[in-house]
Scaffold this motif. Structure first.
Motif, PDB file in Angstrom:
ATOM      1  N   UNK A  65       0.830  -1.212   0.000  1.00  0.00           N
ATOM      2  CA  UNK A  65       0.000   0.000   0.000  1.00  0.00           C
ATOM      3  C   UNK A  65       0.859   1.253   0.000  1.00  0.00           C
ATOM      4  N   UNK A  66       2.005   1.205   0.665  1.00  0.00           N
ATOM      5  CA  UNK A  66       2.861   2.385   0.768  1.00  0.00           C
ATOM      6  C   UNK A  66       3.567   2.668  -0.560  1.00  0.00           C
ATOM      7  N   UNK A  67       3.931   1.610  -1.294  1.00  0.00           N
ATOM      8  CA  UNK A  67       4.432   1.809  -2.655  1.00  0.00           C
ATOM      9  C   UNK A  67       3.344   2.471  -3.504  1.00  0.00           C
ATOM     10  N   UNK A  68       2.103   1.989  -3.355  1.00  0.00           N
ATOM     11  CA  UNK A  68       1.006   2.590  -4.099  1.00  0.00           C
ATOM     12  C   UNK A  68       0.811   4.050  -3.752  1.00  0.00           C
ATOM     13  N   UNK A  69       0.938   4.402  -2.475  1.00  0.00           N
ATOM     14  CA  UNK A  69       0.781   5.797  -2.061  1.00  0.00           C
ATOM     15  C   UNK A  69       1.847   6.680  -2.693  1.00  0.00           C
ATOM     16  N   UNK A  70       3.064   6.167  -2.785  1.00  0.00           N
ATOM     17  CA  UNK A  70       4.145   6.953  -3.362  1.00  0.00           C
ATOM     18  C   UNK A  70       3.858   7.248  -4.839  1.00  0.00           C
ATOM     19  N   UNK A  71       3.477   6.209  -5.596  1.00  0.00           N
ATOM     20  CA  UNK A  71       3.190   6.411  -7.020  1.00  0.00           C
ATOM     21  C   UNK A  71       1.896   7.208  -7.209  1.00  0.00           C
ATOM     22  N   UNK A  72       0.932   7.013  -6.313  1.00  0.00           N
ATOM     23  CA  UNK A  72      -0.318   7.757  -6.414  1.00  0.00           C
ATOM     24  C   UNK A  72      -0.116   9.247  -6.234  1.00  0.00           C
ATOM     25  N   UNK A  73       0.755   9.630  -5.290  1.00  0.00           N
ATOM     26  CA  UNK A  73       1.040  11.045  -5.065  1.00  0.00           C
ATOM     27  C   UNK A  73       1.718  11.657  -6.285  1.00  0.00           C
ATOM     28  N   UNK A 120      -3.604   2.004  -2.273  1.00  0.00           N
ATOM     29  CA  UNK A 120      -2.564   2.983  -1.972  1.00  0.00           C
ATOM     30  C   UNK A 120      -2.445   4.050  -3.037  1.00  0.00           C
ATOM     31  N   UNK A 121      -2.641   3.674  -4.302  1.00  0.00           N
ATOM     32  CA  UNK A 121      -2.618   4.672  -5.377  1.00  0.00           C
ATOM     33  C   UNK A 121      -3.656   5.771  -5.113  1.00  0.00           C
ATOM     34  N   UNK A 122      -4.863   5.341  -4.746  1.00  0.00           N
ATOM     35  CA  UNK A 122      -5.917   6.321  -4.475  1.00  0.00           C
ATOM     36  C   UNK A 122      -5.640   7.152  -3.238  1.00  0.00           C
ATOM     37  N   UNK A 123      -5.153   6.497  -2.172  1.00  0.00           N
ATOM     38  CA  UNK A 123      -4.836   7.232  -0.938  1.00  0.00           C
ATOM     39  C   UNK A 123      -3.749   8.266  -1.177  1.00  0.00           C
ATOM     40  N   UNK A 124      -2.718   7.870  -1.916  1.00  0.00           N
ATOM     41  CA  UNK A 124      -1.606   8.776  -2.173  1.00  0.00           C
ATOM     42  C   UNK A 124      -2.008   9.971  -3.012  1.00  0.00           C
ATOM     43  N   UNK A 125      -2.989   9.799  -3.891  1.00  0.00           N
ATOM     44  CA  UNK A 125      -3.426  10.908  -4.732  1.00  0.00           C
ATOM     45  C   UNK A 125      -4.450  11.805  -4.066  1.00  0.00           C
ATOM     46  N   UNK A 126      -5.225  11.252  -3.133  1.00  0.00           N
ATOM     47  CA  UNK A 126      -6.277  12.038  -2.492  1.00  0.00           C
ATOM     48  C   UNK A 126      -5.707  13.135  -1.612  1.00  0.00           C
ATOM     49  N   UNK A 127      -4.703  12.803  -0.817  1.00  0.00           N
ATOM     50  CA  UNK A 127      -4.201  13.753   0.171  1.00  0.00           C
ATOM     51  C   UNK A 127      -3.699  15.060  -0.446  1.00  0.00           C
ATOM     52  N   UNK A 128      -2.808  15.036  -1.464  1.00  0.00           N
ATOM     53  CA  UNK A 128      -2.340  16.326  -2.008  1.00  0.00           C
ATOM     54  C   UNK A 128      -3.461  17.166  -2.604  1.00  0.00           C
ATOM     55  N   UNK A 385       8.375   9.044   2.102  1.00  0.00           N
ATOM     56  CA  UNK A 385       7.706   7.860   1.579  1.00  0.00           C
ATOM     57  C   UNK A 385       8.626   6.642   1.594  1.00  0.00           C
ATOM     58  N   UNK A 386       9.900   6.876   1.325  1.00  0.00           N
ATOM     59  CA  UNK A 386      10.858   5.760   1.396  1.00  0.00           C
ATOM     60  C   UNK A 386      10.931   5.237   2.828  1.00  0.00           C
ATOM     61  N   UNK A 387      10.940   6.155   3.791  1.00  0.00           N
ATOM     62  CA  UNK A 387      10.919   5.747   5.189  1.00  0.00           C
ATOM     63  C   UNK A 387       9.649   5.007   5.544  1.00  0.00           C
ATOM     64  N   UNK A 388       8.506   5.449   4.972  1.00  0.00           N
ATOM     65  CA  UNK A 388       7.233   4.782   5.233  1.00  0.00           C
ATOM     66  C   UNK A 388       7.253   3.348   4.730  1.00  0.00           C
ATOM     67  N   UNK A 389       7.883   3.121   3.583  1.00  0.00           N
ATOM     68  CA  UNK A 389       7.991   1.763   3.045  1.00  0.00           C
ATOM     69  C   UNK A 389       8.922   0.912   3.903  1.00  0.00           C
TER      70      UNK A 389
END
Length: 443
Positions: A65-73, A120-128, A385-389
């Motif tokens: 999920x965290x990889x997805x968040x990084x790419x989603x952002x 994670x893609x969706x989560x990472x894109x929603x926040x910004x 994000x790298x730390x999150x992963x």
């Protein structure tokens, strides 16, 4: 025809029901976002039992999920600039909600991981997009406070994940936690109906009348009938990365990156492994999940209190103090303490890790000049994000090593001490006037 400066209208507007509506709706979006992120820590104990996962495998699965968040952002953040914030938010919300519901049908770790990546893609894109929309409409004097309040929804989502887990996991199994995502999906049309589109996007698209209607709600006392609306957007997002290391900024930039990396490592290591660590220490599943609840409640408090303290004591002092205090409290979690003391330690740990993320973003915004601010924020966030992963993976390695509980929490505390030291070096270097003084900004 005279030109109407939209930026001035927004900056000087009084706080109204319109602003409260945006903060509330974006907070609700982040509640769902936070729920989706923290759900893994709630279901992890049952997943490890059902699928016979080793700690290392469980830690790797958390990172999907965290990889997805990084790419989603990286993808959906800029997409919101092109198609509009509302469309970007709707697309991201639909993606992670649908993926989360499907996640409940996963029968293998691979299927589970793929669904977590998509979510994670969706989560990472929603926040910004949610942050940008709140920031765009907030009055200048309240901008930092309103963004901090909006961000607190993220911690509330973690609290909801832990609270629902206490009731649903023993009665309905881990799948029910993912099926619960259907509720916010049903509410999405209502949220979007009341959420305004970015006024800057409307003006860029030539939709002057729609922008005028939105501004009429924001500042009804202004006369907007005549004149063309003019919205100035800050430039500088295309500055090269090399600019972050010029003009004697190298040491400060590296220290900010270290702090971001370590902070998000602690946040996601704790959120992923705290229930399982406490369960292995002999606490029941319900008690273990209540610890996750306390962690996120502390995060909500820390985000708001940290911004308030920073306005009075200065950002560097508060950030260093939070990191040091957090490292001590996390280290003490590994020792046998009375339950009230244990809950207090976890609450402080959440306040000084989850809450400090916002203070770090504010530190970056204060340090860099406008021409490189977007680049500085993007790269610092990327290091985070790298730390999150790495955080969940670190937890898996520690669990696999079968270390004493005190040693596990001591390892989680070390990044906090490193972050505090890095921010001390950053503050000293910046104070010596190594770079041009940045434009003041509030936390």
């Amino acid at each position: 025809m005279r030109s109407i400066d939209v930026n001035t209208i927004i900056d000087e507007s009084r706080f109204t029901r319109f602003h409260w509506n945006i903060v509330l709706l974006c907070s609700l979006l982040l509640v769902v976002d936070g729920y989706d992120v923290f759900i893994y820590g709630s279901v992890l104990p049952q997943l490890m039992e059902q699928w016979q996962l080793s700690p290392t495998e469980a830690g790797s699965l958390a990172s999907w999920a965290l990889f997805g968040m990084m790419f989603g952002a990286l993808f959906f953040g800029p997409l919101g600039d092109k198609v509009g914030r509302k469309k970007g938010i709707a697309l991201c919300f639909l993606l992670f909600s649908t993926a989360t519901i499907i996640n409940g049908f996963a029968s293998t770790p691979l299927q589970f991981g793929i669904c977590r990546f998509l979510a994670g893609l969706g989560c990472g894109g929603l926040m910004p997009n949610a942050v940008a929309l709140t920031n765009e409409y907030a009055p200048k004097k309240l901008r930092g406070t309103l963004v901090a309040l909006m961000f607190s929804g993220y911690s509330v989502g973690g609290m909801v994940a832990a609270g629902l887990g206490i009731w649903m996991l023993p009665n309905f199994g881990w799948q029910s936690m993912f099926f619960a995502a259907v509720v916010p999906l049903v509410l999405l049309p209502l949220i979007l109906a009341r959420l305004p589109e970015s006024v800057g996007f409307l003006i860029r698209q030539g939709q002057q009348q729609k922008a005028r209607l939105v501004l009429g709600q924001l500042a009804p006392q202004k006369a907007l009938a005549a004149g063309e609306l003019d919205y100035h957007e800050a430039k500088g997002g295309k500055a090269s990365v090399a600019e972050l290391f010029r003009h004697n900024r190298t040491l400060c930039t590296l220290m900010l990156w270290v702090s971001f990396f370590c902070c998000l490592l602690m946040v996601y290591a704790l959120s992923s492994w705290l229930p399982q660590l406490m369960k292995s220490a002999g606490y029941s599943l319900g008690s273990s999940l209540s610890f996750l609840l306390a962690l996120n409640f502390g995060g909500m408090f820390g985000a708001i209190a940290g911004g308030w303290l920073s306005d009075r004591l200065g950002l560097p002092r508060v950030v260093v103090g939070f990191f040091l205090f957090g490292a001590v409290c996390i280290a003490m979690l590994g020792y046998n303490s009375p339950m009230p003391v244990l809950y207090l330690l976890i609450f402080i740990a959440g306040a000084t890790t989850i809450g400090t993320q916002i203070l770090l973003y504010a530190s970056v915004a204060q340090f860099y000049s406008l021409s490189v601010r977007s680049t500085g924020l993007g790269w610092a966030s990327g290091m985070g994000r790298i730390g999150a992963i790495a955080g969940p993976m670190l937890g898996g390695v520690l669990m696999a090593a079968q270390l004493p509980l005190s040693a596990n929490f001591m390892a989680f505390a070390v990044p906090g001490a490193i972050s505090a030291l890095a921010m001390v070096v950053f503050a000293i270097s910046a104070r010596r006037g190594a770079v041009t003084q940045p434009t003041p900004a509030t936390a």
